[in-house]
Design a protein around this motif. Structure first.
Motif, PDB file in Angstrom:
ATOM      1  N   TYR A   1      -6.758   2.351 -15.299  1.00  0.00           N
ATOM      2  CA  TYR A   1      -7.627   2.645 -16.648  1.00  0.00           C
ATOM      3  C   TYR A   1      -7.133   3.748 -17.326  1.00  0.00           C
ATOM      4  O   TYR A   1      -6.689   3.819 -18.902  1.00  0.00           O
ATOM      5  CB  TYR A   1      -9.048   2.705 -16.211  1.00  0.00           C
ATOM      6  CG  TYR A   1     -10.110   2.936 -17.264  1.00  0.00           C
ATOM      7  CD1 TYR A   1     -10.504   1.969 -18.018  1.00  0.00           C
ATOM      8  CD2 TYR A   1     -10.292   4.417 -17.859  1.00  0.00           C
ATOM      9  CE1 TYR A   1     -11.386   2.144 -18.989  1.00  0.00           C
ATOM     10  CE2 TYR A   1     -11.199   4.391 -18.875  1.00  0.00           C
ATOM     11  CZ  TYR A   1     -11.561   3.504 -19.493  1.00  0.00           C
ATOM     12  OH  TYR A   1     -12.575   3.710 -20.458  1.00  0.00           O
ATOM     13  N   ALA A   2      -6.918   4.992 -16.671  1.00  0.00           N
ATOM     14  CA  ALA A   2      -6.269   6.205 -17.449  1.00  0.00           C
ATOM     15  C   ALA A   2      -4.984   5.922 -18.080  1.00  0.00           C
ATOM     16  O   ALA A   2      -4.760   6.461 -19.138  1.00  0.00           O
ATOM     17  CB  ALA A   2      -6.369   7.296 -16.118  1.00  0.00           C
TER      18      ALA A   2
ATOM     19  N   ARG B   1      -5.735   4.025 -21.238  1.00  0.00           N
ATOM     20  CA  ARG B   1      -6.413   4.785 -22.287  1.00  0.00           C
ATOM     21  C   ARG B   1      -5.309   5.647 -22.785  1.00  0.00           C
ATOM     22  O   ARG B   1      -5.436   5.841 -24.049  1.00  0.00           O
ATOM     23  CB  ARG B   1      -7.436   5.680 -21.683  1.00  0.00           C
ATOM     24  CG  ARG B   1      -8.728   4.836 -21.560  1.00  0.00           C
ATOM     25  CD  ARG B   1      -9.610   4.467 -22.577  1.00  0.00           C
ATOM     26  NE  ARG B   1     -10.150   5.716 -23.126  1.00  0.00           N
ATOM     27  CZ  ARG B   1     -10.062   6.202 -24.412  1.00  0.00           C
ATOM     28  NH1 ARG B   1      -9.016   5.969 -25.277  1.00  0.00           N
ATOM     29  NH2 ARG B   1     -10.851   7.132 -24.644  1.00  0.00           N
ATOM     30  N   ARG B   2      -4.422   6.371 -22.016  1.00  0.00           N
ATOM     31  CA  ARG B   2      -3.442   7.224 -22.625  1.00  0.00           C
ATOM     32  C   ARG B   2      -2.479   6.581 -23.312  1.00  0.00           C
ATOM     33  O   ARG B   2      -1.870   7.390 -24.003  1.00  0.00           O
ATOM     34  CB  ARG B   2      -2.661   8.093 -21.217  1.00  0.00           C
ATOM     35  CG  ARG B   2      -1.934   9.157 -21.665  1.00  0.00           C
ATOM     36  CD  ARG B   2      -2.713  10.274 -22.459  1.00  0.00           C
ATOM     37  NE  ARG B   2      -3.990  10.925 -21.877  1.00  0.00           N
ATOM     38  CZ  ARG B   2      -3.954  11.900 -21.462  1.00  0.00           C
ATOM     39  NH1 ARG B   2      -2.573  12.720 -20.980  1.00  0.00           N
ATOM     40  NH2 ARG B   2      -4.872  12.361 -20.857  1.00  0.00           N
TER      41      ARG B   2
ATOM     42  N   HIS C   1      -5.308   2.998 -26.205  1.00  0.00           N
ATOM     43  CA  HIS C   1      -6.221   1.927 -26.318  1.00  0.00           C
ATOM     44  C   HIS C   1      -7.648   2.747 -26.280  1.00  0.00           C
ATOM     45  O   HIS C   1      -7.735   3.786 -25.420  1.00  0.00           O
ATOM     46  CB  HIS C   1      -6.187   0.844 -25.082  1.00  0.00           C
ATOM     47  CG  HIS C   1      -5.007   0.006 -25.177  1.00  0.00           C
ATOM     48  ND1 HIS C   1      -4.747  -1.241 -26.050  1.00  0.00           N
ATOM     49  CD2 HIS C   1      -3.732   0.092 -24.715  1.00  0.00           C
ATOM     50  CE1 HIS C   1      -3.790  -1.590 -26.336  1.00  0.00           C
ATOM     51  NE2 HIS C   1      -3.121  -0.911 -25.355  1.00  0.00           N
ATOM     52  N   SER C   2      -8.540   1.962 -27.025  1.00  0.00           N
ATOM     53  CA  SER C   2     -10.093   2.314 -26.842  1.00  0.00           C
ATOM     54  C   SER C   2     -10.536   2.198 -25.704  1.00  0.00           C
ATOM     55  O   SER C   2      -9.988   1.674 -24.776  1.00  0.00           O
ATOM     56  CB  SER C   2     -10.828   1.595 -28.014  1.00  0.00           C
ATOM     57  OG  SER C   2     -10.964   0.207 -27.547  1.00  0.00           O
ATOM     58  N   ALA C   3     -11.976   2.909 -25.264  1.00  0.00           N
ATOM     59  CA  ALA C   3     -12.333   2.802 -23.929  1.00  0.00           C
ATOM     60  C   ALA C   3     -12.644   1.312 -23.828  1.00  0.00           C
ATOM     61  O   ALA C   3     -12.638   0.794 -22.838  1.00  0.00           O
ATOM     62  CB  ALA C   3     -13.581   3.619 -24.065  1.00  0.00           C
TER      63      ALA C   3
ATOM     64  N   ALA D   1      -9.479  -0.548 -22.857  1.00  0.00           N
ATOM     65  CA  ALA D   1      -8.920  -0.235 -21.716  1.00  0.00           C
ATOM     66  C   ALA D   1      -9.641  -0.931 -20.672  1.00  0.00           C
ATOM     67  O   ALA D   1      -9.189  -1.328 -19.685  1.00  0.00           O
ATOM     68  CB  ALA D   1      -9.097   1.314 -21.419  1.00  0.00           C
ATOM     69  N   ARG D   2     -11.127  -0.916 -20.678  1.00  0.00           N
ATOM     70  CA  ARG D   2     -11.906  -1.702 -19.788  1.00  0.00           C
ATOM     71  C   ARG D   2     -11.369  -3.283 -19.744  1.00  0.00           C
ATOM     72  O   ARG D   2     -11.171  -3.813 -18.491  1.00  0.00           O
ATOM     73  CB  ARG D   2     -13.137  -1.760 -20.174  1.00  0.00           C
ATOM     74  CG  ARG D   2     -14.077  -2.197 -18.946  1.00  0.00           C
ATOM     75  CD  ARG D   2     -15.594  -2.201 -19.354  1.00  0.00           C
ATOM     76  NE  ARG D   2     -16.021  -3.173 -20.363  1.00  0.00           N
ATOM     77  CZ  ARG D   2     -16.256  -2.747 -21.627  1.00  0.00           C
ATOM     78  NH1 ARG D   2     -16.675  -1.642 -21.761  1.00  0.00           N
ATOM     79  NH2 ARG D   2     -16.715  -3.872 -22.710  1.00  0.00           N
TER      80      ARG D   2
ATOM     81  N   THR E   1      -7.790  -3.607 -18.336  1.00  0.00           N
ATOM     82  CA  THR E   1      -7.701  -3.437 -16.795  1.00  0.00           C
ATOM     83  C   THR E   1      -8.211  -4.512 -15.952  1.00  0.00           C
ATOM     84  O   THR E   1      -7.723  -5.018 -14.936  1.00  0.00           O
ATOM     85  CB  THR E   1      -8.363  -2.023 -16.475  1.00  0.00           C
ATOM     86  OG1 THR E   1      -7.750  -0.908 -17.287  1.00  0.00           O
ATOM     87  CG2 THR E   1      -8.086  -1.721 -15.113  1.00  0.00           C
TER      88      THR E   1
ATOM     89  N   GLU F   1     -15.073   6.001 -18.468  1.00  0.00           N
ATOM     90  CA  GLU F   1     -15.074   6.928 -19.616  1.00  0.00           C
ATOM     91  C   GLU F   1     -15.383   8.480 -19.345  1.00  0.00           C
ATOM     92  O   GLU F   1     -14.766   9.497 -19.953  1.00  0.00           O
ATOM     93  CB  GLU F   1     -15.565   6.382 -20.967  1.00  0.00           C
ATOM     94  CG  GLU F   1     -15.210   6.762 -22.249  1.00  0.00           C
ATOM     95  CD  GLU F   1     -13.770   6.735 -22.518  1.00  0.00           C
ATOM     96  OE1 GLU F   1     -13.237   7.374 -23.206  1.00  0.00           O
ATOM     97  OE2 GLU F   1     -13.194   5.950 -21.922  1.00  0.00           O
TER      98      GLU F   1
ATOM     99  N   TYR G   1     -12.471   9.978 -17.706  1.00  0.00           N
ATOM    100  CA  TYR G   1     -11.514  10.233 -18.359  1.00  0.00           C
ATOM    101  C   TYR G   1     -11.671  11.396 -19.552  1.00  0.00           C
ATOM    102  O   TYR G   1     -10.741  11.979 -19.803  1.00  0.00           O
ATOM    103  CB  TYR G   1     -11.191   8.778 -19.443  1.00  0.00           C
ATOM    104  CG  TYR G   1      -9.867   8.814 -20.144  1.00  0.00           C
ATOM    105  CD1 TYR G   1      -8.732   8.847 -19.561  1.00  0.00           C
ATOM    106  CD2 TYR G   1      -9.991   9.172 -21.509  1.00  0.00           C
ATOM    107  CE1 TYR G   1      -7.489   8.842 -20.165  1.00  0.00           C
ATOM    108  CE2 TYR G   1      -8.898   9.330 -22.291  1.00  0.00           C
ATOM    109  CZ  TYR G   1      -7.636   9.020 -21.632  1.00  0.00           C
ATOM    110  OH  TYR G   1      -6.559   9.268 -22.674  1.00  0.00           O
TER     111      TYR G   1
END
Length: 238
Positions: free
Chosen positions: A43-44, A47-48, A51-53, A56-57, A60, A122, A125
């Motif tokens: 997930y991290a 995000r890095r 992608h938005s939260a 990313a969710r 993933t 989040e 993160y």
């Protein structure tokens, strides 16, 4: 003493490799266990990558859903030997068509290995360092931390079962730090001699190393790869 076997026959990784040629409940359980450990590092990474939260969710979870498909498992290469390396490569391939993947996830379909708590993810993160860690380096760091947290939890459970929870809580700070300046204070707090505390700390660290090697063995195919993964873990934390 007999030599160590070149290949571990009953590790989670070997069970997952076997799933490439057929479906087995044991392989699915092994995959779910490992993915439960790796979901946040992945997930991290997403995000890095920018992608938005929410994206990313979804991505993933969608990636984990794809892992249940036989076509994905059949691409596992035993010569790679490390679940961590294969997993990140597979995620990168998954993200290469990220727009189509994200739309497919939003439409539903596919069974996921786990449900991600977006708020928890989040929140964690938000504590990540804001400097220029690449997505790959952040994944590696989070993989190392997740593994250490897993091993610490296993070790704590053992000491709790033995009725030594209070002593564990006092000594857990000694797992990665061999500074002896606090032994006298701990001995006073728990009503033990300083020598007994030193012995307990030594045993705690020894068992921690055993459990760490055991957990790493679950993610490699050959015994000789364990030390290399240990070195990689320490480097990832640096």
């Amino acid at each position: 003493m007999e030599p160590l076997p070149q290949r571990f026959a009953t590790t989670r990784w070997s069970l997952i490799l076997a799933a490439g040629t057929g479906h087995a409940p044991e392989a699915r359980e092994a995959l779910a266990t490992l993915c439960g450990l790796y979901w946040y590092p992945l997930y991290a990474f997403v995000r890095r990558r920018g992608h938005s939260a929410e994206e990313a969710r979804d991505l993933t979870q969608g990636f984990f859903a794809r892992l249940l498909e036989r076509d994905d498992l059949s691409t596992l290469d035993p010569r790679r030997g490390r679940f961590r390396a294969w997993l990140l490569t597979a995620l990168k391939h998954f993200l290469s068509n990220e727009r189509d993947r994200l739309q497919a996830v939003k439409r539903g379909g596919g069974e996921s290995l786990l449900s991600i708590d977006g708020e928890q993810a989040e929140s964690t993160y938000g504590l990540e360092p804001s400097h220029d860690l690449t997505p790959e380096r952040l994944f590696e760091r989070r993989w190392a931390l997740a593994l250490l947290q897993q091993v610490t939890a296993l070790l704590r459970a053992e000491w709790v079962k033995a009725g030594k929870e209070s002593l564990f809580e006092k000594l857990k700070g000694c797992l990665m730090d061999k500074t002896e300046s606090s032994y006298q204070r701990i001995a006073h707090d728990v009503g033990m001699s300083e020598g007994a505390v030193k012995v307990a700390a030594h045993r705690l660290r020894s068992r921690f190393r055993e459990l760490l090697r055991s957990e790493i063995a679950q993610t490699v195919e050959h015994a000789h790869e364990i030390d290399g993964e240990l070195r990689h873990l320490l480097a990832a934390l640096g």
